[in-house]
Design an enzyme around this catalytic site. Sequence first.
Site, PDB file in Angstrom:
ATOM      1  N   PRO A 106     -14.455   3.011   1.828  1.00  0.00           N
ATOM      2  CA  PRO A 106     -14.182   4.454   1.894  1.00  0.00           C
ATOM      3  C   PRO A 106     -14.254   5.128   0.519  1.00  0.00           C
ATOM      4  O   PRO A 106     -14.611   6.307   0.402  1.00  0.00           O
ATOM      5  CB  PRO A 106     -12.755   4.506   2.451  1.00  0.00           C
ATOM      6  CG  PRO A 106     -12.630   3.265   3.270  1.00  0.00           C
ATOM      7  CD  PRO A 106     -13.416   2.219   2.530  1.00  0.00           C
ATOM      8  N   ASN A 157      -5.176  -4.480  -6.979  1.00  0.00           N
ATOM      9  CA  ASN A 157      -6.420  -3.904  -6.453  1.00  0.00           C
ATOM     10  C   ASN A 157      -6.343  -2.390  -6.283  1.00  0.00           C
ATOM     11  O   ASN A 157      -7.359  -1.708  -6.381  1.00  0.00           O
ATOM     12  CB  ASN A 157      -6.742  -4.575  -5.105  1.00  0.00           C
ATOM     13  CG  ASN A 157      -7.739  -3.782  -4.304  1.00  0.00           C
ATOM     14  OD1 ASN A 157      -8.942  -3.833  -4.539  1.00  0.00           O
ATOM     15  ND2 ASN A 157      -7.242  -2.997  -3.344  1.00  0.00           N
ATOM     16  N   ASP A 181       0.848  -1.195   0.000  1.00  0.00           N
ATOM     17  CA  ASP A 181       0.000   0.000   0.000  1.00  0.00           C
ATOM     18  C   ASP A 181       0.881   1.242   0.000  1.00  0.00           C
ATOM     19  O   ASP A 181       2.027   1.214   0.440  1.00  0.00           O
ATOM     20  CB  ASP A 181      -0.944   0.023   1.216  1.00  0.00           C
ATOM     21  CG  ASP A 181      -2.211   0.840   0.965  1.00  0.00           C
ATOM     22  OD1 ASP A 181      -3.278   0.231   0.708  1.00  0.00           O
ATOM     23  OD2 ASP A 181      -2.144   2.093   0.997  1.00  0.00           O
ATOM     24  N   TYR A 199     -12.082   7.557 -15.124  1.00  0.00           N
ATOM     25  CA  TYR A 199     -12.157   6.281 -14.389  1.00  0.00           C
ATOM     26  C   TYR A 199     -12.647   5.173 -15.320  1.00  0.00           C
ATOM     27  O   TYR A 199     -12.064   4.091 -15.384  1.00  0.00           O
ATOM     28  CB  TYR A 199     -13.092   6.444 -13.185  1.00  0.00           C
ATOM     29  CG  TYR A 199     -13.190   5.207 -12.317  1.00  0.00           C
ATOM     30  CD1 TYR A 199     -12.181   4.882 -11.409  1.00  0.00           C
ATOM     31  CD2 TYR A 199     -14.296   4.361 -12.396  1.00  0.00           C
ATOM     32  CE1 TYR A 199     -12.277   3.757 -10.613  1.00  0.00           C
ATOM     33  CE2 TYR A 199     -14.397   3.228 -11.599  1.00  0.00           C
ATOM     34  CZ  TYR A 199     -13.386   2.929 -10.704  1.00  0.00           C
ATOM     35  OH  TYR A 199     -13.470   1.807  -9.912  1.00  0.00           O
ATOM     36  N   GLU A 255     -19.484  -1.182  -0.459  1.00  0.00           N
ATOM     37  CA  GLU A 255     -19.403  -0.259   0.681  1.00  0.00           C
ATOM     38  C   GLU A 255     -17.960  -0.167   1.169  1.00  0.00           C
ATOM     39  O   GLU A 255     -17.474  -1.042   1.908  1.00  0.00           O
ATOM     40  CB  GLU A 255     -20.312  -0.821   1.788  1.00  0.00           C
ATOM     41  CG  GLU A 255     -20.677   0.147   2.837  1.00  0.00           C
ATOM     42  CD  GLU A 255     -22.167   0.443   2.870  1.00  0.00           C
ATOM     43  OE1 GLU A 255     -22.977  -0.482   2.687  1.00  0.00           O
ATOM     44  OE2 GLU A 255     -22.504   1.620   3.076  1.00  0.00           O
TER      45      GLU A 255
HETATM   46  P1  NAD Z   1     -10.187   2.362  -0.957  1.00  0.00           P
HETATM   47  O1  NAD Z   1      -9.981   3.805  -1.264  1.00  0.00           O
HETATM   48  O2  NAD Z   1     -10.974   1.966   0.239  1.00  0.00           O
HETATM   49  O3  NAD Z   1      -8.763   1.640  -0.863  1.00  0.00           O
HETATM   50  C1  NAD Z   1      -7.772   1.837  -1.819  1.00  0.00           C
HETATM   51  C2  NAD Z   1      -6.420   1.492  -1.208  1.00  0.00           C
HETATM   52  O4  NAD Z   1      -5.446   1.643  -2.243  1.00  0.00           O
HETATM   53  C3  NAD Z   1      -6.006   2.436  -0.070  1.00  0.00           C
HETATM   54  O5  NAD Z   1      -5.481   1.707   1.016  1.00  0.00           O
HETATM   55  C4  NAD Z   1      -4.950   3.322  -0.710  1.00  0.00           C
HETATM   56  O6  NAD Z   1      -3.960   3.786   0.223  1.00  0.00           O
HETATM   57  C5  NAD Z   1      -4.356   2.380  -1.742  1.00  0.00           C
HETATM   58  N1  NAD Z   1      -3.730   3.104  -2.856  1.00  0.00           N
HETATM   59  C6  NAD Z   1      -4.231   4.178  -3.514  1.00  0.00           C
HETATM   60  N2  NAD Z   1      -3.348   4.594  -4.433  1.00  0.00           N
HETATM   61  C7  NAD Z   1      -2.273   3.775  -4.342  1.00  0.00           C
HETATM   62  C8  NAD Z   1      -1.041   3.717  -5.022  1.00  0.00           C
HETATM   63  N3  NAD Z   1      -0.724   4.614  -5.966  1.00  0.00           N
HETATM   64  N4  NAD Z   1      -0.169   2.743  -4.694  1.00  0.00           N
HETATM   65  C9  NAD Z   1      -0.476   1.846  -3.725  1.00  0.00           C
HETATM   66  N5  NAD Z   1      -1.613   1.865  -3.034  1.00  0.00           N
HETATM   67  C10 NAD Z   1      -2.518   2.825  -3.344  1.00  0.00           C
HETATM   68  O7  NAD Z   1     -10.831   1.784  -2.289  1.00  0.00           O
HETATM   69  P2  NAD Z   1     -11.689   0.426  -2.584  1.00  0.00           P
HETATM   70  O8  NAD Z   1     -13.107   0.775  -2.705  1.00  0.00           O
HETATM   71  O9  NAD Z   1     -11.268  -0.645  -1.672  1.00  0.00           O
HETATM   72  O10 NAD Z   1     -11.200   0.135  -4.069  1.00  0.00           O
HETATM   73  C11 NAD Z   1     -10.227  -0.825  -4.353  1.00  0.00           C
HETATM   74  C12 NAD Z   1     -10.334  -1.212  -5.818  1.00  0.00           C
HETATM   75  O11 NAD Z   1     -11.660  -1.650  -6.115  1.00  0.00           O
HETATM   76  C13 NAD Z   1     -10.047  -0.052  -6.779  1.00  0.00           C
HETATM   77  O12 NAD Z   1      -9.280  -0.519  -7.875  1.00  0.00           O
HETATM   78  C14 NAD Z   1     -11.419   0.354  -7.260  1.00  0.00           C
HETATM   79  O13 NAD Z   1     -11.399   0.936  -8.548  1.00  0.00           O
HETATM   80  C15 NAD Z   1     -12.116  -0.981  -7.273  1.00  0.00           C
HETATM   81  N6  NAD Z   1     -13.578  -0.867  -7.252  1.00  0.00           N
HETATM   82  C16 NAD Z   1     -14.205  -0.378  -6.138  1.00  0.00           C
HETATM   83  C17 NAD Z   1     -15.595  -0.309  -6.150  1.00  0.00           C
HETATM   84  C18 NAD Z   1     -16.363   0.171  -4.958  1.00  0.00           C
HETATM   85  O14 NAD Z   1     -17.593   0.327  -5.082  1.00  0.00           O
HETATM   86  N7  NAD Z   1     -15.728   0.409  -3.813  1.00  0.00           N
HETATM   87  C19 NAD Z   1     -16.314  -0.699  -7.282  1.00  0.00           C
HETATM   88  C20 NAD Z   1     -15.639  -1.154  -8.388  1.00  0.00           C
HETATM   89  C21 NAD Z   1     -14.252  -1.251  -8.360  1.00  0.00           C
END
Ligand code: NAD
Length: 254
Positions: free
Chosen positions: A195, A87, A38, A159, A193
């Site tokens: 952040p 991820n 991370d 995005y 669900e």
């Molecule tokens: P989140 O913001 O809760 O967590 C993202 C994590 O990635 C954080 O811990 C952050 O510090 C880390 N991060 C961000 N940029 C980084 C970088 N450059 N290098 C290393 N780490 C980095 O987000 P989430 O909702 O858990 O999303 C995770 C993945 O799931 C993403 O790829 C997102 O596009 C995808 N996604 C999420 C949803 C949703 O509804 N939450 C839906 C579709 C896809």
Amino acid sequence: MTNRLDGRIAAVTGAASGNGRAIAEKLLADGATLVAIDLNPDALASVFGDRPEVLQVQADVADEASVKAGMAKIAEAFGRLDILVNNAGIVKFGTFEELSRAEWDQVFAVNSTGPFLVSREAYGLLRAGDGDHTRAIVNITSVEAHIVISSSGHPQIHYNASKGALLQLTRALAVEAASSGIRVNAVAPGFIETPFTAEALGKEEVRNWLLERTPMGRIGKPEDVANGVAFLASDDASWVTGTTLFVDGGWTIY
Ligand code: NAD
């Protein structure tokens, strides 16, 4: 909880929050040793503490030198990798006409270039992986790689485009990696669900609209995504490559 990943070394980017954290916990529960990667080292430390089965690696997936340094730590600790979950991702909102070049580049750097850099730098370690099993890359895309949910009131063309690029990276790499016993798949979550979606899901009208629009009648949980990833990462999916598993409560049926 199963033992289907016993002995496997698994790396998860963005492991300190949301989907990545749940994926990390699921792979651990299924028996893997975890490399939690991370950008945020404090968040990593507060989530994983000093658990001996977790190697914490601070790295920025969008920064080549940082990715190389992170992979060197995995090489030093284990000499191989069996599972990589790309991820880490960011979301930004904004209308097309107001979209700056800088913001476009930032979203692509993390969501598309990041998985490319991490996969390329991990490739040698994956090839050196446990030959008794298929090795796996799982990329977290989104339903937004396939459809455009602009009606949520959150335009996000950059995005959408970045996740579309990751989808095709998944498919093209699957072809090239197959002869090395490495499978490459995607999990496409719907609204989960975390952040990442807290602001949008905090609005009652958005939440109600999502619930009405989702056949399964609930918002997704990070554990839903994690279960899909664990399947694709395991030999239960040993003849599955180049595909996308939608974890969206049926959103993309319509
Ligand atoms: P989140 O913001 O809760 O967590 C993202 C994590 O990635 C954080 O811990 C952050 O510090 C880390 N991060 C961000 N940029 C980084 C970088 N450059 N290098 C290393 N780490 C980095 O987000 P989430 O909702 O858990 O999303 C995770 C993945 O799931 C993403 O790829 C997102 O596009 C995808 N996604 C999420 C949803 C949703 O509804 N939450 C839906 C579709 C896809």
